[in-house]
Motif scaffolding. Structure first.
Motif, PDB file in Angstrom:
ATOM      1  N   GLU A  17     -24.255   2.446  -9.009  1.00  0.00           N
ATOM      2  CA  GLU A  17     -25.378   1.512  -9.176  1.00  0.00           C
ATOM      3  C   GLU A  17     -24.950   0.103  -8.763  1.00  0.00           C
ATOM      4  O   GLU A  17     -25.689  -0.600  -8.085  1.00  0.00           O
ATOM      5  N   GLU A  18     -23.743  -0.302  -9.149  1.00  0.00           N
ATOM      6  CA  GLU A  18     -23.222  -1.615  -8.752  1.00  0.00           C
ATOM      7  C   GLU A  18     -23.125  -1.708  -7.233  1.00  0.00           C
ATOM      8  O   GLU A  18     -23.519  -2.712  -6.639  1.00  0.00           O
ATOM      9  N   LEU A  38     -26.631  -2.082  -5.733  1.00  0.00           N
ATOM     10  CA  LEU A  38     -27.307  -3.346  -6.014  1.00  0.00           C
ATOM     11  C   LEU A  38     -26.605  -4.555  -5.411  1.00  0.00           C
ATOM     12  O   LEU A  38     -27.261  -5.518  -5.024  1.00  0.00           O
ATOM     13  N   GLU A  39     -25.277  -4.513  -5.299  1.00  0.00           N
ATOM     14  CA  GLU A  39     -24.546  -5.712  -4.902  1.00  0.00           C
ATOM     15  C   GLU A  39     -23.879  -5.649  -3.536  1.00  0.00           C
ATOM     16  O   GLU A  39     -23.702  -6.678  -2.899  1.00  0.00           O
ATOM     17  N   TYR A  40     -23.457  -4.470  -3.095  1.00  0.00           N
ATOM     18  CA  TYR A  40     -22.636  -4.418  -1.889  1.00  0.00           C
ATOM     19  C   TYR A  40     -23.236  -3.625  -0.739  1.00  0.00           C
ATOM     20  O   TYR A  40     -23.199  -4.057   0.398  1.00  0.00           O
ATOM     21  N   PRO A  59     -26.591  -1.503  -0.249  1.00  0.00           N
ATOM     22  CA  PRO A  59     -27.839  -0.882  -0.711  1.00  0.00           C
ATOM     23  C   PRO A  59     -28.104   0.452  -0.007  1.00  0.00           C
ATOM     24  O   PRO A  59     -27.794   0.616   1.169  1.00  0.00           O
ATOM     25  N   ARG A 105     -33.341   2.660  -5.760  1.00  0.00           N
ATOM     26  CA  ARG A 105     -32.483   2.616  -6.936  1.00  0.00           C
ATOM     27  C   ARG A 105     -31.733   3.932  -7.063  1.00  0.00           C
ATOM     28  O   ARG A 105     -32.247   4.995  -6.768  1.00  0.00           O
ATOM     29  N   LYS A 146     -14.763  -4.847  -0.119  1.00  0.00           N
ATOM     30  CA  LYS A 146     -14.976  -5.985   0.780  1.00  0.00           C
ATOM     31  C   LYS A 146     -14.397  -5.730   2.163  1.00  0.00           C
ATOM     32  O   LYS A 146     -14.997  -6.089   3.167  1.00  0.00           O
TER      33      LYS A 146
END
Length: 187
Positions: free
Chosen positions: A50-51, A54-56, A58, A118, A170
């Motif tokens: 989920e992280e 949502l953050e890295y 989609p 989601r 990253k």
């Protein structure tokens, strides 16, 4: 790769051989403890995916859907949309639409809809969500392990794997975004 395979990898990294054996469906000494650890690892997998979504990185989906009575209800999508990226006609032209609570309002007809969705909680027999992406198995295992160790109270170890996880994510995302320039020659 199945979710249970990545959970087994995380258990092995944590030094929990009995829990790793549990994922192979082999005999274990303390079944109750292994089931508890397996449940926690699965919860950590779901938190990390989920992280990531949502953050890295989609999760993106394209679907051909038909608007009836001037709308396409979200219940007709394969996944619940998180963000609509674009709506296009059969000819590939951008289509005008309006986002309403639980549907898209647009003229009747067939449309290609691009959207982010989601993450739904996974089970250990499901396929890993990021199988076909730049996110590698080890990067995902580092994230799961970081969360797992944190919840087990092993904070210093958790921090080490959190750094490895973030560095790997990253690096993978930067690798994906590198521009490829063609060689130019001056005459």
């Amino acid at each position: 790769m199945k979710v249970k395979e990545i959970l087994k990898m995380s258990a092995e990294m944590a030094g929990e051989a009995q829990t790793a054996l549990y994922f192979e469906r082999k005999g274990v000494d303390d079944l109750a403890l292994c089931e508890e650890n397996a449940h926690l690892l699965l919860r950590c997998y779901n938190l990390i995916t989920e992280e990531l979504a949502l953050e890295y990185l989609p999760l993106k989906k394209e679907e051909i859907l038909t608007a009836k009575e001037g709308k396409i209800e979200f219940s007709r999508f394969t996944f619940k949309p998180l963000r609509i990226l674009g709506v296009y006609t059969k000819n590939g032209q951008k289509a005008p639409y309006r986002l309403v609570n639980d549907y898209l309002e647009l003229p009747n007809g067939e449309f290609k809809v691009e959207y982010n969705y989601r993450v739904e909680p996974s089970d250990e027999d499901d396929e890993v969500l990021y199988n076909d992406t730049v996110i590698g198995a080890y990067a995902l295992a580092y994230g799961i392990l970081s969360q797992y160790l944190l919840e087990k109270g092993r904070v210093s170890e958790s921090n080490i794997y959190q750094e490895k996880y973030l560095s790997a994510i990253k690096a993978r995302i930067a690798e994906k975004r590198k521009l490829k320039l063609t060689a130019r020659r001056w005459i």
